[in-house]
Design an enzyme around this catalytic site. Structure first.
Site, PDB file in Angstrom:
ATOM      1  N   SER A  92     -12.311  -0.393  -5.516  1.00 21.46           N
ATOM      2  CA  SER A  92     -13.682  -0.675  -5.083  1.00 21.46           C
ATOM      3  C   SER A  92     -14.709   0.336  -5.548  1.00 21.46           C
ATOM      4  O   SER A  92     -15.905   0.133  -5.326  1.00 21.46           O
ATOM      5  CB  SER A  92     -13.738  -0.810  -3.563  1.00 21.46           C
ATOM      6  OG  SER A  92     -13.149  -2.027  -3.161  1.00 21.46           O
ATOM      7  N   THR A 153       1.693  -8.277   2.155  1.00 19.33           N
ATOM      8  CA  THR A 153       1.229  -7.423   1.070  1.00 19.33           C
ATOM      9  C   THR A 153       1.858  -7.727  -0.278  1.00 19.33           C
ATOM     10  O   THR A 153       1.165  -8.073  -1.234  1.00 19.33           O
ATOM     11  CB  THR A 153       1.461  -5.949   1.435  1.00 19.33           C
ATOM     12  OG1 THR A 153       0.784  -5.674   2.661  1.00 19.33           O
ATOM     13  CG2 THR A 153       0.940  -5.032   0.352  1.00 19.33           C
ATOM     14  N   ARG A 317     -21.377   4.579  -0.886  1.00 19.69           N
ATOM     15  CA  ARG A 317     -21.012   5.150   0.406  1.00 19.69           C
ATOM     16  C   ARG A 317     -21.620   6.544   0.577  1.00 19.69           C
ATOM     17  O   ARG A 317     -21.815   7.263  -0.407  1.00 19.69           O
ATOM     18  CB  ARG A 317     -19.492   5.291   0.533  1.00 19.69           C
ATOM     19  CG  ARG A 317     -18.743   3.971   0.633  1.00 19.69           C
ATOM     20  CD  ARG A 317     -17.311   4.232   1.063  1.00 19.69           C
ATOM     21  NE  ARG A 317     -16.517   3.018   1.105  1.00 19.69           N
ATOM     22  CZ  ARG A 317     -16.529   2.118   2.083  1.00 19.69           C
ATOM     23  NH1 ARG A 317     -17.340   2.297   3.119  1.00 19.69           N
ATOM     24  NH2 ARG A 317     -15.761   1.049   2.036  1.00 19.69           N
ATOM     25  N   THR A 331     -15.112   4.817  -2.237  1.00 24.16           N
ATOM     26  CA  THR A 331     -13.657   4.852  -2.155  1.00 24.16           C
ATOM     27  C   THR A 331     -13.121   3.608  -2.831  1.00 24.16           C
ATOM     28  O   THR A 331     -13.844   2.617  -3.006  1.00 24.16           O
ATOM     29  CB  THR A 331     -13.204   4.892  -0.689  1.00 24.16           C
ATOM     30  OG1 THR A 331     -13.893   3.865   0.040  1.00 24.16           O
ATOM     31  CG2 THR A 331     -13.513   6.233  -0.066  1.00 24.16           C
ATOM     32  N   THR A 333      -9.453   1.044  -3.255  1.00 29.04           N
ATOM     33  CA  THR A 333      -8.066   0.686  -3.025  1.00 29.04           C
ATOM     34  C   THR A 333      -7.755  -0.553  -3.831  1.00 29.04           C
ATOM     35  O   THR A 333      -8.442  -1.573  -3.707  1.00 29.04           O
ATOM     36  CB  THR A 333      -7.784   0.397  -1.535  1.00 29.04           C
ATOM     37  OG1 THR A 333      -8.113   1.533  -0.754  1.00 29.04           O
ATOM     38  CG2 THR A 333      -6.320   0.049  -1.322  1.00 29.04           C
ATOM     39  N   SER A 358      -0.426   2.621  -2.455  1.00 31.82           N
ATOM     40  CA  SER A 358      -1.344   1.933  -1.537  1.00 31.82           C
ATOM     41  C   SER A 358      -0.518   1.234  -0.470  1.00 31.82           C
ATOM     42  O   SER A 358       0.707   1.291  -0.477  1.00 31.82           O
ATOM     43  CB  SER A 358      -2.240   0.929  -2.281  1.00 31.82           C
ATOM     44  OG  SER A 358      -1.488  -0.156  -2.766  1.00 31.82           O
ATOM     45  N   ASN A 359      -1.217   0.561   0.445  1.00 29.72           N
ATOM     46  CA  ASN A 359      -0.604  -0.033   1.628  1.00 29.72           C
ATOM     47  C   ASN A 359       0.041   1.045   2.497  1.00 29.72           C
ATOM     48  O   ASN A 359       1.060   0.838   3.129  1.00 29.72           O
ATOM     49  CB  ASN A 359       0.424  -1.109   1.280  1.00 29.72           C
ATOM     50  CG  ASN A 359       0.752  -1.998   2.482  1.00 29.72           C
ATOM     51  OD1 ASN A 359      -0.130  -2.355   3.251  1.00 29.72           O
ATOM     52  ND2 ASN A 359       2.016  -2.336   2.630  1.00 29.72           N
TER      53      ASN A 359
END
Length: 438
Positions: A92, A153, A317, A331, A333, A358-359
């Protein structure tokens, strides 16, 4: 300037501090920050590795000075050590690139921030009240289709790993559900917003987003390691492989490096490295990419957490750190990668951090402690304590975000020692020794 070389003991991490050839940034009225605490960065990395990340990297750039810390492995099969020059999927963080393109179109008079988004879309959204500004600020109310896509996922990922979507197909997945809230009524993070913005850019200009990225950002800034290759699945050059944790944490990590990222596109498919991300955010906040009016719009922040320490502008952000400094960036992901990329309000000091997993919300929260270490000069113990004690696991770049009820056992990574080159000014702590035990 006379340069001294100093060796630091590093086990499991490599650290490089260099003086680059680029000219120092112009003086501003912003008070000088304390020097980054590279020992704290290394400590954060070690904690992330103990929680299941194969590797981590952080690069901090300020004027002619660069600090680089790399820990663990970039490739677990080949046991390749991580280094800070590697490319990775930024997730992102791509949203800020998309916002820059859109706001340049605003400056050119081709888009009106407060006009209905439907004026610029090939097919209308379900509510005429949704404006372009609402999309950029996550206040449209549009449902985030990734909630359903990645509810499970790994099966969700494998179902879309090689799939190619159109913008409209993704928007339709969202609009099949009701709005989360009335347009403008509340902040509600949704990847759908930035997919719609990609559709607007292409519909208004007749030019692919990839071309806009290249012509408006990558080439002017000399971002030689940044690309948008959708729908190609591979990453060129030297890169860190990404590893996706399964919902059943007793199962092995899934190598998620190769994928189209077509499920995200203009919301999350950019590839870059830490040096380029630092250059991008430094250029953005120092006014090199947007006129003053559009940069002011982008950096007008609204709090998105109860404590007010996290905020959101237009594709950007804000984070207020423990020392009171507010930094700006994004950030990211995407399957196999967590990214933090932030800079000071004047663009003088920039930092990019990666963990190649990730996750695993615990790793993501821990990685966030590199912000304090980079901008506030925090001591290692305090940085790790804050990460471990954090209860606000505010990670929303891809949904849903699984938290870590259990973490992988510690793994020892052996990385060769490196020399550290430092200027006299950086030797004010001559006893600095990093002992990195994983």
């Amino acid at each position: 300037m006379r340069i001294k070389d100093v060796s630091l003991a590093l086990v499991g991490s490599t650290l490089v501090v260099t003086l680059a050839a680029s000219p120092a940034l112009a003086d501003t009225t912003t008070p000088a920050l304390p020097a980054p605490d590279v020992a704290a960065v290394a400590a954060v990395h070690r904690t992330a590795l103990s929680q299941g990340a194969p590797g981590a990297l952080t690069r901090i750039d300020e004027g002619r000075r660069s600090y680089r810390v790399a820990t663990g492995e970039a490739d677990t099969a080949a046991h390749t050590p991580m280094d800070t020059g590697r490319r990775f999927r930024v997730g992102s963080v791509s949203k800020t690139f998309t916002s820059v393109v859109l706001l340049q179109l605003v400056a050119e008079g081709k888009v009106d921030l407060d006009a209905p988004a439907n004026r610029y879309l090939p097919e209308p959204l379900p509510d005429e009240r949704i404006t372009v500004r609402h999309l950029l600020s996550h206040r449209s109310g549009l449902y985030d289709y990734t909630n359903d896509m990645f509810y499970n996922t790994v099966p969700g990922f494998e179902a879309v790993r090689n799939k190619v979507f159109s913008y409209q197909e993704l928007i339709d997945l969202s609009t099949a559900k009701p709005l989360n809230n009335a347009p403008g009524a509340a902040y509600s993070y949704s990847n759908t917003n930035f997919v719609a913005l990609g559709a607007i850019i292409e519909h208004v200009t007749g030019t692919p987003v990839a071309t806009h990225y290249r012509q408006r950002i990558f080439t002017p800034l000399g971002l030689k390691h940044t690309s948008y290759v959708h729908p190609r699945t591979t990453i060129s050059g030297t890169y860190a492989r990404g590893y996706l944790r399964q919902d059943d944490t007793t199962l092995p990590l899934v190598d998620s490096t190769e994928q189209t990222v077509s499920w995200a596109q203009s919301a999350g498919a950019v590839i870059s490295n830490a040096k380029d991300l630092n250059r991008f955010f430094s250029a953005l906040l120092s006014g090199k990419l947007l006129p003053e009016e559009q940069l002011r719009e982008m950096t007008t922040m609204v709090p998105v957490t109860a404590d007010g320490k996290q905020s959101y502008g237009l594709g950007l952000r804000g984070r207020t750190l423990s020392c009171g400094t507010t930094v700006y960036g994004h950030t990211g992901t995407v399957q196999g990668y967590y990214t933090y990329a932030f800079t000071t309000s004047d663009g003088r000091r920039s930092m990019a951090s990666l963990a190649n997993t990730s996750n695993n919300g615990t790793v993501n929260t821990t990685l966030g402690a590199t912000l304090d270490a980079s901008f506030c000069g925090t001591d290692p113990a305090a940085a790790v304590r804050r990460a471990a004690a954090s209860t606000a696991r505010f990670t929303e770049d891809i949904a849903p975000q699984k938290d870590a009820s259990s973490v992988a056992p510690s793994v020892v990574f052996t990385v060769p020692l490196l020399e550290v080159f430092a200027s006299d000014a950086m030797l004010r702590r001559p006893s600095l020794v990093v002992k990195a035990y994983v």
